[in-house]
Design a protein around this motif. Structure first.
Motif, PDB file in Angstrom:
ATOM      1  N   GLN A   1      14.727   3.806   2.652  1.00  0.00           N
ATOM      2  CA  GLN A   1      15.384   3.701   3.954  1.00  0.00           C
ATOM      3  C   GLN A   1      14.560   4.329   5.067  1.00  0.00           C
ATOM      4  O   GLN A   1      14.718   4.000   6.238  1.00  0.00           O
ATOM      5  N   GLU A   2      13.670   5.195   4.671  1.00  0.00           N
ATOM      6  CA  GLU A   2      12.783   5.836   5.656  1.00  0.00           C
ATOM      7  C   GLU A   2      11.484   5.063   5.825  1.00  0.00           C
ATOM      8  O   GLU A   2      11.064   4.770   6.951  1.00  0.00           O
TER       9      GLU A   2
ATOM     10  N   VAL B   1      10.452   1.866   4.619  1.00  0.00           N
ATOM     11  CA  VAL B   1      10.401   0.415   4.845  1.00  0.00           C
ATOM     12  C   VAL B   1      10.513   0.088   6.338  1.00  0.00           C
ATOM     13  O   VAL B   1       9.669  -0.630   6.883  1.00  0.00           O
ATOM     14  N   PRO B   2      11.535   0.600   7.047  1.00  0.00           N
ATOM     15  CA  PRO B   2      11.570   0.341   8.493  1.00  0.00           C
ATOM     16  C   PRO B   2      10.335   0.886   9.214  1.00  0.00           C
ATOM     17  O   PRO B   2       9.823   0.258  10.142  1.00  0.00           O
ATOM     18  N   ASP B   3       9.859   2.056   8.766  1.00  0.00           N
ATOM     19  CA  ASP B   3       8.684   2.646   9.410  1.00  0.00           C
ATOM     20  C   ASP B   3       7.480   1.722   9.293  1.00  0.00           C
ATOM     21  O   ASP B   3       6.763   1.480  10.276  1.00  0.00           O
ATOM     22  N   VAL B   4       7.254   1.187   8.089  1.00  0.00           N
ATOM     23  CA  VAL B   4       6.119   0.286   7.875  1.00  0.00           C
ATOM     24  C   VAL B   4       6.307  -1.020   8.647  1.00  0.00           C
ATOM     25  O   VAL B   4       5.403  -1.479   9.358  1.00  0.00           O
ATOM     26  N   MET B   5       7.479  -1.638   8.510  1.00  0.00           N
ATOM     27  CA  MET B   5       7.711  -2.955   9.125  1.00  0.00           C
ATOM     28  C   MET B   5       7.691  -2.882  10.652  1.00  0.00           C
ATOM     29  O   MET B   5       7.175  -3.778  11.329  1.00  0.00           O
TER      30      MET B   5
ATOM     31  N   LYS C   1       0.836  -1.212   0.000  1.00  0.00           N
ATOM     32  CA  LYS C   1       0.000   0.000   0.000  1.00  0.00           C
ATOM     33  C   LYS C   1       0.868   1.259   0.000  1.00  0.00           C
ATOM     34  O   LYS C   1       0.590   2.229  -0.708  1.00  0.00           O
ATOM     35  N   ARG C   2       1.938   1.219   0.800  1.00  0.00           N
ATOM     36  CA  ARG C   2       2.792   2.406   0.939  1.00  0.00           C
ATOM     37  C   ARG C   2       3.553   2.697  -0.366  1.00  0.00           C
ATOM     38  O   ARG C   2       3.700   3.854  -0.754  1.00  0.00           O
TER      39      ARG C   2
ATOM     40  N   GLU D   1      15.276   6.131  -5.466  1.00  0.00           N
ATOM     41  CA  GLU D   1      14.240   5.880  -4.450  1.00  0.00           C
ATOM     42  C   GLU D   1      14.807   5.298  -3.152  1.00  0.00           C
ATOM     43  O   GLU D   1      14.065   5.054  -2.201  1.00  0.00           O
ATOM     44  N   ILE D   2      16.132   5.101  -3.111  1.00  0.00           N
ATOM     45  CA  ILE D   2      16.742   4.465  -1.938  1.00  0.00           C
ATOM     46  C   ILE D   2      16.525   5.276  -0.661  1.00  0.00           C
ATOM     47  O   ILE D   2      16.174   4.734   0.390  1.00  0.00           O
TER      48      ILE D   2
END
Length: 874
Positions: free
Chosen positions: A843-844, A846-850, A811-812, A838-839
Motif C-alpha cells: 500500500q505504500e 505500489v502507489p509510490d512507484v506508479m 525492480k522494487r 506484505e499488504i
C-alpha cells in the motif's frame, strides 16, 4: 445474353455503414461500410456472373434538381466522418475488382443508372440494379430488375413489373406519381402534406397519372382531401419532377466501358491486408510463392550432438514453434548463427543438453532474437531460463513503425530488406493443413530466420538511433518483454468451482428474468425469437415501431435501448440478453482455457497496437465486461494461487486526461488536477457555466463523455451516438469544451501541423506513429489522420507510463525482497497476488512507484485496494 449490373454506390455504402457496427483496421481507419460493400459485391459477382458492371456515385451535393427546388435533400444530416473516410477505400476496392466506377457533375447516381439501364435495354441486355433506394423501382421493366436491400446488406428484394403490381398495384412509371403525392422525407421532397403511401396508391388506381388526377380533383371523395390536392397542386407536380430519374443525361461512358474483365488479385490482397479483411483473404486463398527454390541458397549444418563449441560467438538465436499459443505449443527446433556459420539444432537434442542450458542461462552470452517474450516462455516450460537478450527483431521493427502489420517472421524481415526467407504459410501450410514438411525443408527455413536476425540487427539498431528510440527499446520495451514473460508464465489462478457455480446462478437468474418477462407480457413465448418478441412488444403491448426487417419488427439492442423507458419489459429483455452472453462467452469460454495447473495463461500482445497499449489473447482478460454487476462478479473466479494470500489491485485515475493536461499545458486542466478536483465536474462547470453544486449527474455524464471523447479524437457524430443527442448539440459541446480549455485546442492544432511537417507524431518517451494520410489530398482521409495525430501522443504516453511503472515495480519488489507477484496489466490497472503480511508495504510502495513512473506537471494518482478475489480488490 449480356448481363449488366448497375450499383448505386452511395446508397449501398450508407446502407452498409449503418447496418454494421463501427469496425476499424489496425491503423484505426473505419472499415464497416467497405466490408459490407465487399460482402455485397462478392455475392453479386458469384451469383449473377455479369458480363458488364458499373458502380455509380453522386458527384457532389448540388444537382440540376436544386434549380427546381433549393431545399432538395436539404434536411439530410452531414455524412458522418467515419463514413466519409471510407469512400476513397471503396473506390480502391472497385479498382482492385476491375469494376468501372463513374460519377458525373450536376447529376446523381440514380440518373447515371437510369441512363445506362435505358441504353442497355435498347441493346437487349438483361439489367439488374442494386440499391437501397425504392425510387429506383421506377426503372423496372421486363428486362430490368431492381434489387432493393432489406435486412443487412446482402438480403435483397427483387422488384419486377409483376412484383411491383403485386405489392403496390402500380406500373413502374406510376412510382413517380406516387412520390409526387406522398413526397419523400429522406430527399426532402414535400409532396402533398397528409397524403401517405396508402392514400397515394388509392388515388392512382382511380386516376393512373398525377396530371390526370389533378385535373379531376372534384371527382375525388372527401372534401379535406380535395382541399389538400387543390392547395398543393403545384407542389405535387414539382415533387413528381424531383422524383423522376433523368434517363437521358450526357454520359461520357458507354456500355463497352462497363465490360467486366477480371479482378486484380495482387491489388485485392494488398487492400484486404490493409483493411484487415482476413475472411476475404482466406476466401481468395493466398497465392503460394515458390519456396526455397527461387531464393538464394544458404549453407547450414544440422547438429545431431550438442557441444559447447557450437555456442561460441553466437550472434542470433531463433526458436521455431508451429502453434500460435506458445504456452502449449511444441518447439520444432532452433536456428543459430555464429562465427562459423548457420546451425539447426533439433529440439529433443538441444532441450536435453547441459551445454545448451549453460549457454542460454549465461547473462554474459549476448543473444539476438525474434520475439523475446515468446522465446522466454517457451523455454521456461522446459525448465530453461533465457538470459542475455539484447536485441529483439520483432520489438525493434514494431517501434520503428507500429503501423506495419505483423503476420510472421518473413513479413517483418521483408519490410527491412531481408528477402531470403519465405512465409511460414508457404513452408508449413495453413489451417488444418498446417504441418511439418521434410526436416531438410523446415531446418533450412529456421536457419534462414536466424540469418535474418543477424543481418538486420545492425540496420535496425542504426534506425533506432536515428529515431532517438534506443532508450525506448533498451529501457522500456525489452525489459518489459522479460516482465511480461514472467507474468504470462506465472498465470492467474481460477476458482473453477466458483466459475461453475456462477454459471448455475446465471441459469437460475435467467429463469427468474424469463418468468418476469412472461408475467409482463401476459403470456409465454420464445424470448430468443425476434419474430415472437416483436409481436409481443409492438402488437400486444403497442410499443412504437422504430425499425422493421423483412421478417417483421426489429428487436436489435439499439432498438430496445431506445424503447427502454416505454415499458418495464424492455429492461428485463436487455438484462436477459446480457446475462445470456455472459454465460456463454465468459463463463463457458473461461472454463475452456484453464490449463492443467488450474490457471489461465494469457498472452500479452506487445507488438500490436499503434498507440503502444498492450492487449491480451487466449483469454482476453482486458475485455471482461464490468459495467454489468454480473459481469464484474466474473472477477470473483480469479483468486491467489497461494493459500491465505490476497489479490492486490492498483489503478491509475484518469491517466489520459492527466497526460492531456501535461502535454497541452492548459492552465484550467492543470489547476483542476493539482487541486484534486473531479475533472468531469470541472468540465461540466466550464461547459454549462454553472457552479460545482449546480452540476447534475446528467451534466457530469455528458462532460465525462466529452472529456474522454476529446482524448480519442471523437467527432460530433461519434459523440452524438454516445450521448443520444443530435450532431448539432454534440458539435456545440465540443466547441464549448475548446472555449473552456483553449490550450487544448492550441495543442491539437500544433500537433497536426507537426504531423504534416514530420509525417509522424511522438509520445513523451519518443514512441512514434507514422501518419502518411495527414498530407492526403482527400479531405476525409486527411481529417481522420488529423484526429489520429491529436490523440496518439496522449494514448501512447499513457501506455508508456504504465509500462514504465511495471518495470519500476518489478525492480522494487525485488529490492524489497517481497514474495508478491505481478500477475496482470488491464488497461490502466496492475494486478498482484500477495501474502497478507506484505499488504502494508504494498500500500505504500505500489502507489509510490506508479505515481512517479514519469514526472508530469500534474500529479499521477493511483487507487489501490485488495481482497480475496480480483472482484474484491476493486
Amino acid at each position: 445474353m449480356k448481363k449488366l449490373i448497375l450499383i448505386d454506390g452511395n446508397s449501398i455504402a450508407y446502407r452498409a455503414f449503418f447496418a454494421l457496427p463501427l469496425l476499424n483496421n489496425d491503423k484505426g481507419i473505419h472499415t464497416n461500410a467497405v466490408y459490407g460493400f465487399t460482402m455485397m459485391l462478392s455475392k453479386i459477382l458469384e451469383e449473377e456472373k455479369p458480363t458488364h458492371i458499373l458502380v455509380a456515385f453522386d458527384a457532389g451535393k448540388t444537382t440540376f434538381r436544386h434549380e427546381t427546388f433549393k431545399e432538395y435533400k436539404g434536411t439530410r444530416q452531414k455524412t458522418p466522418p467515419e463514413l466519409s473516410e471510407q469512400f476513397p477505400l471503396l473506390r480502391e476496392l472497385l479498382d482492385a475488382y476491375g469494376i468501372k466506377r463513374y460519377e458525373l457533375e450536376n447529376y446523381e447516381a440514380d440518373d447515371i443508372i437510369g441512363t445506362m439501364s435505358k441504353m442497355a435495354e435498347v441493346e437487349g441486355y438483361n439489367v439488374k440494379i442494386i440499391s437501397g433506394d425504392k425510387d429506383m423501382t421506377q426503372l423496372v421493366s421486363p428486362n430490368t430488375t431492381v434489387m432493393i436491400t432489406r435486412k443487412g446488406i446482402t438480403d435483397m428484394e427483387a422488384y419486377t413489373p409483376e412484383h411491383l403490381q403485386e405489392k403496390y398495384g402500380l406500373e413502374p412509371k406510376q412510382i413517380i406519381d406516387m412520390k409526387g403525392l406522398m413526397g419523400d422525407k429522406s430527399d426532402n421532397i414535400p409532396g402533398v402534406p397528409g397524403i401517405g403511401e396508402k392514400t397515394a396508391i388509392k388515388l392512382l388506381k382511380q386516376f393512373p397519372v398525377l396530371e390526370e388526377l389533378l385535373g379531376h380533383i372534384d371527382e375525388i371523395s372527401g372534401q379535406k382531401l380535395q382541399e389538400k390536392l387543390e392547395t398543393y397542386k403545384d407542389q405535387a407536380l414539382m415533387s413528381k419532377k424531383l422524383a423522376t430519374i433523368n434517363r437521358d443525361i450526357p454520359l461520357t461512358v458507354s456500355l463497352q466501358d462497363a465490360v467486366y474483365g477480371a479482378p486484380h488479385p495482387d491489388q485485392q490482397k494488398a487492400l484486404f491486408k490493409e483493411l484487415g479483411f482476413k475472411s476475404m483473404l482466406e476466401k481468395m486463398g493466398a497465392e503460394k510463392t515458390e519456396v526455397q527454390a527461387e531464393m538464394e541458397s544458404i549453407p547450414f549444418t544440422v547438429v545431431e550432438k550438442i557441444t559447447p563449441d557450437i555456442f561460441a560467438n553466437v550472434s542470433s538465436f531463433y526458436i521455431e514453434m508451429l502453434e500460435e499459443n506458445y504456452h502449449t505449443g511444441n518447439i520444432v527446433g532452433f536456428g543459430l548463427k555464429n562465427k562459423n556459420g548457420l546451425f539447426f539444432l533439433k529440439a529433443e537434442a538441444a532441450l536435453g543438453s547441459e551445454a545448451f542450458k549453460q549457454w542460454l542461462e549465461d547473462e554474459e552470452k549476448i543473444k539476438h532474437v525474434y520475439d523475446a517474450k515468446r522465446s522466454i516462455v517457451a523455454l521456461k516450460r522446459h525448465g530453461l531460463e533465457l538470459r542475455g537478450v539484447d536485441f529483439d527483431l520483432l520489438l525493434v521493427s514494431y517501434l520503428l513503425n507500429p503501423s506495419d502489420t505483423v503476420e510472421d517472421f518473413a513479413s517483418v524481415a521483408n519490410k527491412h530488406g531481408y528477402q531470403n526467407v519465405p512465409s511460414d504459410e508457404t513452408v508449413y501450410g495453413k489451417g488444418v493443413k498446417r504441418k511439418l514438411p521434410e526436416e531438410t525443408v523446415y531446418a533450412e527455413h529456421i536457419t534462414r530466420k536466424a540469418e535474418g536476425i543477424d543481418i538486420l540487427e545492425e540496420t535496425c539498431t542504426k534506425a533506432l538511433k536515428e529515431n532517438e528510440q534506443l532508450a525506448l527499446f533498451n529501457d522500456l520495451e525489452l525489459p518489459l518483454a522479460l516482465i511480461l514473460a514472467e507474468m504470462e508464465s506465472t498465470g492467474i489462478k481460477v476458482d473453477i468451482d466458483r466459475l461453475k457455480q456462477m454459471g448455475e446462478e446465471f441459469k437460475q437468474q435467467l429463469h427468474v428474468i424469463e418468468e418476469k418477462i412472461f408475467e409482463l407480457a401476459g403470456e409465454t413465448f420464445n424470448i430468443n425469437s425476434p419474430k415472437q418478441l416483436g409481436v409481443i412488444l409492438f402488437e400486444k403491448l403497442g410499443l412504437p415501431v422504430i425499425k422493421k426487417t423483412k421478417t417483421g419488427y426489429s428487436t436489435s439492442a439499439d432498438v430496445l435501448e431506445k424503447l427502454e423507458p416505454a415499458h418495464d419489459i424492455v429492461k428485463e429483455i436487455l438484462h436477459y440478453r446480457q446475462l445470456g452472453k455472459l454465460q456463454s462467452t465468459y463463463i463457458e469460454g473461461l472454463l475452456k482455457v484453464v490449463q492443467a495447473d488450474g490457471k489461465v495463461h494469457t498472452r500479452f500482445n506487445q507488438a500490436l497496437t499503434q498507440t503502444g497499449r498492450l492487449s491480451s489473447t487466449d483469454p482476453n482478460l482486458q475485455n471482461i465486461p464490468i459495467r454489468l454487476e454480473e459481469g464484474r462478479k466474473i472477477r470473483q473466479a480469479f483468486i491467489p494461487s497461494e493459500k491465505d494470500w490476497v489479490i492486490f489491485s492498483s489503478d491509475y485515475s484518469q491517466v489520459e486526461l492527466r497526460v492531456l493536461a501535461h502535454i497541452s499545458g492548459d492552465e484550467k486542466l492543470i489547476e483542476a488536477f493539482q487541486g484534486d478536483m473531479d475533472i468531469h465536474t470541472k468540465t461540466a462547470m466550464e461547459v454549462f457555466h454553472v457552479k460545482a453544486e449546480e452540476v447534475t449527474s446528467n451534466m457530469r455524464r455528458q462532460a465525462k463523455a466529452v472529456n474522454f471523447g476529446i482524448v480519442y479524437g471523437i467527432s460530433d457524430y461519434g459523440l452524438s451516438q454516445n450521448l443520444g443527442i443530435t450532431r448539432k448539440e454534440a458539435g456545440k459541446f465540443i466547441d464549448r469544451y475548446f472555449e473552456s480549455y483553449p490550450r487544448v485546442k492550441e495543442y491539437m492544432d500544433e500537433i497536426v501541423r507537426e504531423a504534416k511537417q514530420k509525417g509522424y507524431v511522438s509520445t513523451l518517451l519518443k514512441r512514434r506513429r507514422y501518419i502518411p494520410e495527414i498530407s492526403s489530398r482527400n479531405f476525409n482521409l486527411r481529417s481522420f489522420a488529423e484526429r489520429t495525430a491529436m490523440n496518439t501522443p496522449i494514448q501512447g504516453s499513457a501506455a508508456d507510463i504504465i509500462k514504465k511503472a511495471m518495470i519500476d515495480m518489478a525492480k522494487r519488489l525485488k529490492k524489497e525482497n517481497l514474495r508478491t507477484r505481478m500477475l496482470l496489466q488491464v488497461h490502466d490497472e496492475l494486478i498482484f497476488e500477495a501474502p497478507p503480511e506484505e499488504i502494508d508495504v504494498l500500500q505504500e510502495i505500489v502507489p509510490d512507484v506508479m505515481e512517479h513512473a514519469l514526472e508530469l506537471n500534474v500529479p499521477l494518482k493511483v487507487d489501490s485496494s485488495y481482497g480475496p478475489t480480483w472482484f474484491d480488490a476493486k
